[in-house]
Write a protein that holds these residues in place. Structure first.
Motif: not given
Length: 296
Positions: A116-120, A22-24, A26-33, A13-15
């Motif tokens: 605070a934004f964090a991805i795990a 402080a606006e999210l 884009s949020l993309r899956d592991g294949d960039g969708r 996952l990427s953001a």
């Protein structure tokens, strides 16, 4: 332009976060969708604004504090302010906004708003901390407003998407008045058990508003395909909104709501406003997890 967006992520996952608001964004899956709105200007160019210090529309775009009126637009000013980038690493980014002369002209309080934004793995967490540096209580409200892709990019029909609540929601919904405030009337819930079957007709008259909401999480998508688990443990209200025909649906956990229709009382007394003690802080969290069907 997106060249100053802060990007974080994992293999799953990427953001990307815009320091403006402080606006999210884009949020993309592991294949960039892309899992969020296309921000088509024919409908709405927002992506996931942060709503502070009001949620929804104040009556006549005004809040009143100790008898003094202050101008305040719908959803507040934070979404239009550039945040300081406090931290940015591969999987975490932190942004902060402080009061200044401009904010105090419409909201006469000292504050610090940190996001605070964090991805795990395949989970994004958003942690909002509102701090009161003053010697008197800080009244505030706050809301999330993320717009997710409808349909999600997994080959399923738009009309097959639904939102599944994690608890029974037996109450009626608030009705939004013509001026964007909350009407005294309530409307029947469109839920089928715990399921909201998404359709444009649901939003012909604006958002669906659960106040209160009993759920602390929902699942959005289509069974048998990747879906989004959206958890909001700290917010007692929920809005769901789109503009008919748009390629997004907003799932909006709120700690606050638009003014009651015709409201001219003090801001501190309006529904959803909380008070932060001197030197204290309030934390409000949101998580979004991409979940795949079992066996996929």
């Amino acid at each position: 332009m997106d060249n100053d967006w802060i990007r974080i992520g994992t293999a799953q996952l990427s953001a990307a976060i815009n320091p403006l608001g402080a606006e999210l964004s884009s949020l993309r899956d592991g294949d960039g969708r892309e899992l969020m709105t296309d921000a088509d200007p024919r409908f709405w160019t927002g992506r996931a604004p942060l709503l502070f210090p009001v949620v929804g529309r104040p009556y006549r775009d005004t809040i009143r504090i100790d008898g003094t009126p202050y101008p305040m637009k719908q959803h507040g000013f934070a979404r239009r302010r550039r945040f300081e980038v406090v931290e940015a690493t591969g999987t975490r980014a932190v942004f902060a906004l402080h009061d200044d002369e401009e904010t105090r002209a419409s909201y006469p309080f000292a504050f610090r708003l940190e996001v605070a934004f964090a991805i795990a793995g395949a989970t994004l967490s958003v942690t909002v901390t509102i701090t009161n540096p003053a010697a008197t209580p800080l009244p505030a409200s706050f809301g999330f407003h993320p717009a997710f892709a409808w349909p999600l990019p997994y080959g399923r029909e738009r009309g097959d998407h639904r939102i599944l609540f994690d608890a029974d929601e037996p109450g009626r919904l608030k009705e939004i008045a013509a001026d964007g405030t909350i009407a005294p009337r309530e409307v029947d819930s469109p839920l089928d058990g715990r399921v909201l079957h998404l359709a444009d007709a649901l939003f012909a008259h604006d958002a669906l508003v659960w106040a209160p909401v009993h759920s602390s999480a929902v699942r959005y998508g289509v069974d048998g395909a990747p879906q989004l688990d959206i958890a909001f443990p700290d917010t007692p209200m929920l809005g769901v909104w789109t503009k008919p025909g748009a390629a997004f649906v907003c799932v909006e956990p709120w700690h606050g709501i638009a003014d009651p229709e015709g409201y001219e009382g003090d801001y501190r007394d309006k529904p959803g406003v909380f008070a932060i003690a001197p030197g204290g802080a309030k934390v409000i969290q949101l998580t979004v997890a991409l979940v795949h069907p079992q066996g996929a």
